[in-house]
Design a protein around this motif. Structure first.
Motif, PDB file in Angstrom:
ATOM      1  N   LYS A  28      26.080  -2.722  21.675  1.00  0.00           N
ATOM      2  CA  LYS A  28      24.997  -2.645  20.690  1.00  0.00           C
ATOM      3  C   LYS A  28      23.757  -3.373  21.210  1.00  0.00           C
ATOM      4  N   PRO A  29      22.553  -2.947  20.807  1.00  0.00           N
ATOM      5  CA  PRO A  29      21.326  -3.629  21.264  1.00  0.00           C
ATOM      6  C   PRO A  29      21.305  -5.078  20.820  1.00  0.00           C
ATOM      7  N   TYR A  30      20.901  -5.958  21.712  1.00  0.00           N
ATOM      8  CA  TYR A  30      20.786  -7.372  21.374  1.00  0.00           C
ATOM      9  C   TYR A  30      19.734  -7.526  20.279  1.00  0.00           C
ATOM     10  N   PRO A  31      20.007  -8.282  19.204  1.00  0.00           N
ATOM     11  CA  PRO A  31      19.152  -8.239  18.010  1.00  0.00           C
ATOM     12  C   PRO A  31      17.965  -9.203  17.995  1.00  0.00           C
ATOM     13  N   TYR A  32      17.752  -9.978  19.076  1.00  0.00           N
ATOM     14  CA  TYR A  32      16.664 -10.963  19.070  1.00  0.00           C
ATOM     15  C   TYR A  32      15.765 -10.778  20.299  1.00  0.00           C
ATOM     16  N   SER A  33      14.634 -11.500  20.296  1.00  0.00           N
ATOM     17  CA  SER A  33      13.667 -11.391  21.399  1.00  0.00           C
ATOM     18  C   SER A  33      14.002 -12.306  22.573  1.00  0.00           C
ATOM     19  N   ASN A  34      14.637 -13.438  22.318  1.00  0.00           N
ATOM     20  CA  ASN A  34      15.107 -14.338  23.375  1.00  0.00           C
ATOM     21  C   ASN A  34      16.612 -14.191  23.499  1.00  0.00           C
ATOM     22  N   PRO A  35      17.163 -13.900  24.663  1.00  0.00           N
ATOM     23  CA  PRO A  35      16.549 -13.828  25.983  1.00  0.00           C
ATOM     24  C   PRO A  35      15.591 -12.650  26.141  1.00  0.00           C
ATOM     25  N   ILE A  36      14.723 -12.755  27.183  1.00  0.00           N
ATOM     26  CA  ILE A  36      13.717 -11.723  27.402  1.00  0.00           C
ATOM     27  C   ILE A  36      14.243 -10.562  28.229  1.00  0.00           C
ATOM     28  N   ILE A  37      15.296 -10.776  29.008  1.00  0.00           N
ATOM     29  CA  ILE A  37      15.921  -9.704  29.804  1.00  0.00           C
ATOM     30  C   ILE A  37      17.294  -9.439  29.201  1.00  0.00           C
ATOM     31  N   TYR A 318       4.393 -22.365  29.274  1.00  0.00           N
ATOM     32  CA  TYR A 318       5.673 -21.801  28.861  1.00  0.00           C
ATOM     33  C   TYR A 318       6.796 -22.358  29.729  1.00  0.00           C
ATOM     34  N   LEU A 319       7.908 -22.651  29.072  1.00  0.00           N
ATOM     35  CA  LEU A 319       9.120 -23.043  29.778  1.00  0.00           C
ATOM     36  C   LEU A 319      10.054 -21.844  29.873  1.00  0.00           C
ATOM     37  N   PHE A 320      10.462 -21.520  31.078  1.00  0.00           N
ATOM     38  CA  PHE A 320      11.489 -20.516  31.323  1.00  0.00           C
ATOM     39  C   PHE A 320      12.799 -21.275  31.554  1.00  0.00           C
ATOM     40  N   TYR A 321      13.830 -20.919  30.814  1.00  0.00           N
ATOM     41  CA  TYR A 321      15.134 -21.551  30.946  1.00  0.00           C
ATOM     42  C   TYR A 321      16.179 -20.469  30.704  1.00  0.00           C
ATOM     43  N   HIS A 322      17.432 -20.789  30.694  1.00  0.00           N
ATOM     44  CA  HIS A 322      18.431 -19.753  30.415  1.00  0.00           C
ATOM     45  C   HIS A 322      19.490 -20.266  29.442  1.00  0.00           C
ATOM     46  N   THR A 323      20.099 -19.305  28.736  1.00  0.00           N
ATOM     47  CA  THR A 323      21.185 -19.617  27.811  1.00  0.00           C
ATOM     48  C   THR A 323      22.296 -18.585  27.990  1.00  0.00           C
ATOM     49  N   SER A 324      23.361 -18.764  27.245  1.00  0.00           N
ATOM     50  CA  SER A 324      24.467 -17.808  27.231  1.00  0.00           C
ATOM     51  C   SER A 324      24.462 -16.952  25.963  1.00  0.00           C
ATOM     52  N   ALA A 325      23.291 -16.836  25.333  1.00  0.00           N
ATOM     53  CA  ALA A 325      23.206 -16.080  24.079  1.00  0.00           C
ATOM     54  C   ALA A 325      23.576 -14.612  24.267  1.00  0.00           C
ATOM     55  N   LEU A 326      23.056 -13.999  25.319  1.00  0.00           N
ATOM     56  CA  LEU A 326      23.361 -12.583  25.557  1.00  0.00           C
ATOM     57  C   LEU A 326      24.843 -12.387  25.844  1.00  0.00           C
ATOM     58  N   SER A 327      25.429 -13.298  26.589  1.00  0.00           N
ATOM     59  CA  SER A 327      26.863 -13.235  26.867  1.00  0.00           C
ATOM     60  C   SER A 327      27.674 -13.350  25.582  1.00  0.00           C
ATOM     61  N   SER A 328      27.266 -14.267  24.712  1.00  0.00           N
ATOM     62  CA  SER A 328      27.951 -14.417  23.424  1.00  0.00           C
ATOM     63  C   SER A 328      27.905 -13.119  22.630  1.00  0.00           C
ATOM     64  N   PHE A 334      28.555 -12.710  18.866  1.00  0.00           N
ATOM     65  CA  PHE A 334      28.252 -14.070  18.400  1.00  0.00           C
ATOM     66  C   PHE A 334      29.425 -14.772  17.723  1.00  0.00           C
ATOM     67  N   LYS A 335      30.630 -14.259  17.883  1.00  0.00           N
ATOM     68  CA  LYS A 335      31.791 -14.933  17.279  1.00  0.00           C
ATOM     69  C   LYS A 335      32.327 -16.050  18.166  1.00  0.00           C
ATOM     70  N   ALA A 336      31.863 -16.112  19.426  1.00  0.00           N
ATOM     71  CA  ALA A 336      32.272 -17.173  20.356  1.00  0.00           C
ATOM     72  C   ALA A 336      31.074 -17.512  21.243  1.00  0.00           C
ATOM     73  N   GLU A 337      31.263 -18.515  22.091  1.00  0.00           N
ATOM     74  CA  GLU A 337      30.113 -19.090  22.779  1.00  0.00           C
ATOM     75  C   GLU A 337      29.600 -18.298  23.967  1.00  0.00           C
ATOM     76  N   GLY A 338      30.348 -17.305  24.440  1.00  0.00           N
ATOM     77  CA  GLY A 338      29.928 -16.611  25.651  1.00  0.00           C
ATOM     78  C   GLY A 338      30.333 -17.376  26.892  1.00  0.00           C
ATOM     79  N   ASN A 339      29.887 -16.895  28.035  1.00  0.00           N
ATOM     80  CA  ASN A 339      30.298 -17.454  29.311  1.00  0.00           C
ATOM     81  C   ASN A 339      29.130 -18.185  29.956  1.00  0.00           C
ATOM     82  N   SER A 366      13.460 -16.070  18.601  1.00  0.00           N
ATOM     83  CA  SER A 366      12.323 -15.165  18.356  1.00  0.00           C
ATOM     84  C   SER A 366      11.384 -15.089  19.545  1.00  0.00           C
ATOM     85  N   GLY A 367      11.423 -16.094  20.435  1.00  0.00           N
ATOM     86  CA  GLY A 367      10.589 -16.060  21.620  1.00  0.00           C
ATOM     87  C   GLY A 367       9.142 -16.420  21.332  1.00  0.00           C
TER      88      GLY A 367
END
Length: 486
Positions: A28-37, A318-328, A334-339, A366-367
């Motif tokens: 399914k399409p990721y529902p938020y703007s962050n992450p940007i890729i 702007y700060l560019f950083y990374h998270t595991s949101a897309l993986s989750s 979003f039921k678990a933390e992702g990798n 929201s980015g």
């Protein structure tokens, strides 16, 4: 069962077991703007404004198939005209380009980790760490034997393949290179455990012996980045951290946190005074996102990894950083933390206090707001020939630099030896925003910092300049983004 299939299946099970990894089954399409890729896993973004007026970033790539950090084998570049919509320009370097072969040497496991990219004199340079695990001792932390150093590749364009021009920069060690070009034209390479050195004009070797900088020895771990603001040098880095994160007590004060900290200095090689935290752990204070089941925080709050890159673009940083949101999302909706070894680049705004200290970045899903730019791509200051003279700074009155111009150039002739031309605002000894080094006849250009607003612009040369240099068509450019092919 076929033996190869059995081995593969066992390998997948082991990989999932070691890294706590699940399949990316949610399409399914990721529902938020962050992450940007959102169509692939990206990490370790290094952002810069390039001569086309766009923000470009080069990123590491985490494998969709898992396997952890040892499977990081390539880099992609991306660009944006508005900080919201990003174009994937594809793979620009692969580990096989570095090896010159399609398989790793016996007993070695090669990976390409966090890179950086710089533009200089018409070429784009990609600095990257080569990390080799010698597998005779296995992969266990504390027992494995690792070799790592910095290499460099070059390209005519950031959306084209890069060619390795120095497979090992002598004097470098460790990982996470960062390149920085100062207002006076000096170039620096940072790497490993807070080492720094000047870069040579050829951009492929060091011009000075590396120095181990005084940068928060207690907390500094990796991911060095250099930024300059109001004449001060800001070094940021990933601090040492403890793991794992306790779901019942993620903010445990006894556990060292996975933070981006920073220090400030009056010198690009330090010493740096530790000031504070730029970015908290992943997911801290993200109040507008989904919640981990039964908790009041986002799922990726339980993962750790922090790597920053900073860019200023038309009045904001702007700060560019990374998270595991897309993986989750892709693993569990979003039921678990992702990798935490399948990361994705996010962007949020950096704000400063009046004293120059950084307000810790508010991470969001929201980015950032879309940047709209309404000004010409370039401003030509003068049509016709003029002569540079040490005793007569050249003045251009009331030049409107709008929300920002990022490069300056001109066409030179009658050049007999190199000369440095300082670009200053409001007075011959006013704020230095860039230094143009004229090495020969023809077009030359340099990057700028803080070239915005309405100012008198001065071109001045160094005091010992006795030669004659004629130039025409001085111009500011990269003041608005050009379109690129998709």
């Amino acid at each position: 069962m076929n033996k190869k299939i059995l081995i593969l299946a066992v390998g997948i099970v082991l990989t999932f077991s070691v890294y706590g990894q699940k399949a990316n089954i949610n399409t399914k399409p990721y529902p938020y703007s962050n992450p940007i890729i959102k169509h692939m896993y990206t990490a370790d973004a290094a952002p810069h404004v390039m001569p086309d007026g766009r923000v470009w970033m080069v990123t590491s790539v985490d494998s969709d198939n898992g396997g952890g950090y040892s499977t990081m084998h390539c880099y992609h570049t991306f660009s944006s005209a508005d900080m919201v919509n990003w174009i994937d320009h594809g793979e620009v370097l692969n580990v096989w380009d570095v090896l010159g072969a399609k398989e790793e040497p016996e007993g070695e496991d090669w990976a390409l980790w966090a890179p950086d990219m710089a533009y200089y004199e018409g070429k784009y340079y990609l600095y990257f760490p080569v990390r080799i695990v010698h597998t005779e001792n296995g992969y266990e932390e504390g027992k494995r034997k690792v070799t790592s150093y910095i290499a460099v590749a070059v390209s005519n364009s950031p959306d084209q393949k890069f060619k390795v021009i120095n497979p090992k920069i002598e004097g470098t060690r460790g990982i996470d290179p960062a390149v920085f070009i100062d207002d006076d034209g000096e170039k620096y390479l940072y790497f490993g455990s807070h080492w720094g050195a000047k870069l040579a004009d050829n951009m492929k070797e060091l011009a000075s012996d590396p120095v181990k900088m005084d940068v928060d020895d207690k907390n500094f771990m990796e991911a060095i980045w250099m930024n300059k603001r109001d004449g001060k040098y800001y070094v940021s880095y990933h601090a040492h951290y403890g793991k794992p994160v306790d779901p019942d007590n993620p903010d445990d004060p006894k556990r060292m946190k996975s933070l981006l900290d920073y220090g400030i200095s009056a010198n690009p090689l330090g010493p740096f005074k530790h000031v504070g935290t730029m970015n908290y752990e992943l997911g801290v204070n993200v109040n507008d996102g989904p919640k981990y089941p039964g908790r009041n925080y986002v799922p990726w709050r339980l993962t750790q990894s922090n790597h920053g890159g900073i860019v200023e673009y038309h009045g904001k940083e702007y700060l560019f950083y990374h998270t595991s949101a897309l993986s989750s999302w892709r693993q569990d909706e979003f039921k678990a933390e992702g990798n935490w070894t399948q990361r994705s680049v996010c962007v949020d705004e950096i704000k400063y206090n009046p004293d120059g200290t950084i307000v810790p970045v508010q991470q969001t899903v929201s980015g950032v707001e879309k940047v709209t730019i309404d000004q010409p791509f370039e401003i030509v200051l003068y049509e016709g020939k003029k002569e540079l003279n040490e005793n007569k700074p050249i003045k251009y009155e009331k030049i409107d630099l709008g929300t920002g111009y990022y490069y300056f150039g001109l066409k030179a002739s009658q050049v007999t030896k190199p000369v440095k031309v300082e670009i200053r605002l409001d007075a011959p000894n006013g704020q230095l925003i860039g230094t143009l080094i004229i090495k020969g006849n023809g077009d030359c250009e340099t990057m700028l910092r803080n070239a915005n607003g309405v100012h008198d612009v001065y071109l001045t040369v160094n005091d010992n300049f006795k030669e004659k240099v004629v130039f025409n068509a001085p111009r500011f450019f990269a003041g608005s983004p050009k379109k690129v092919k998709q």
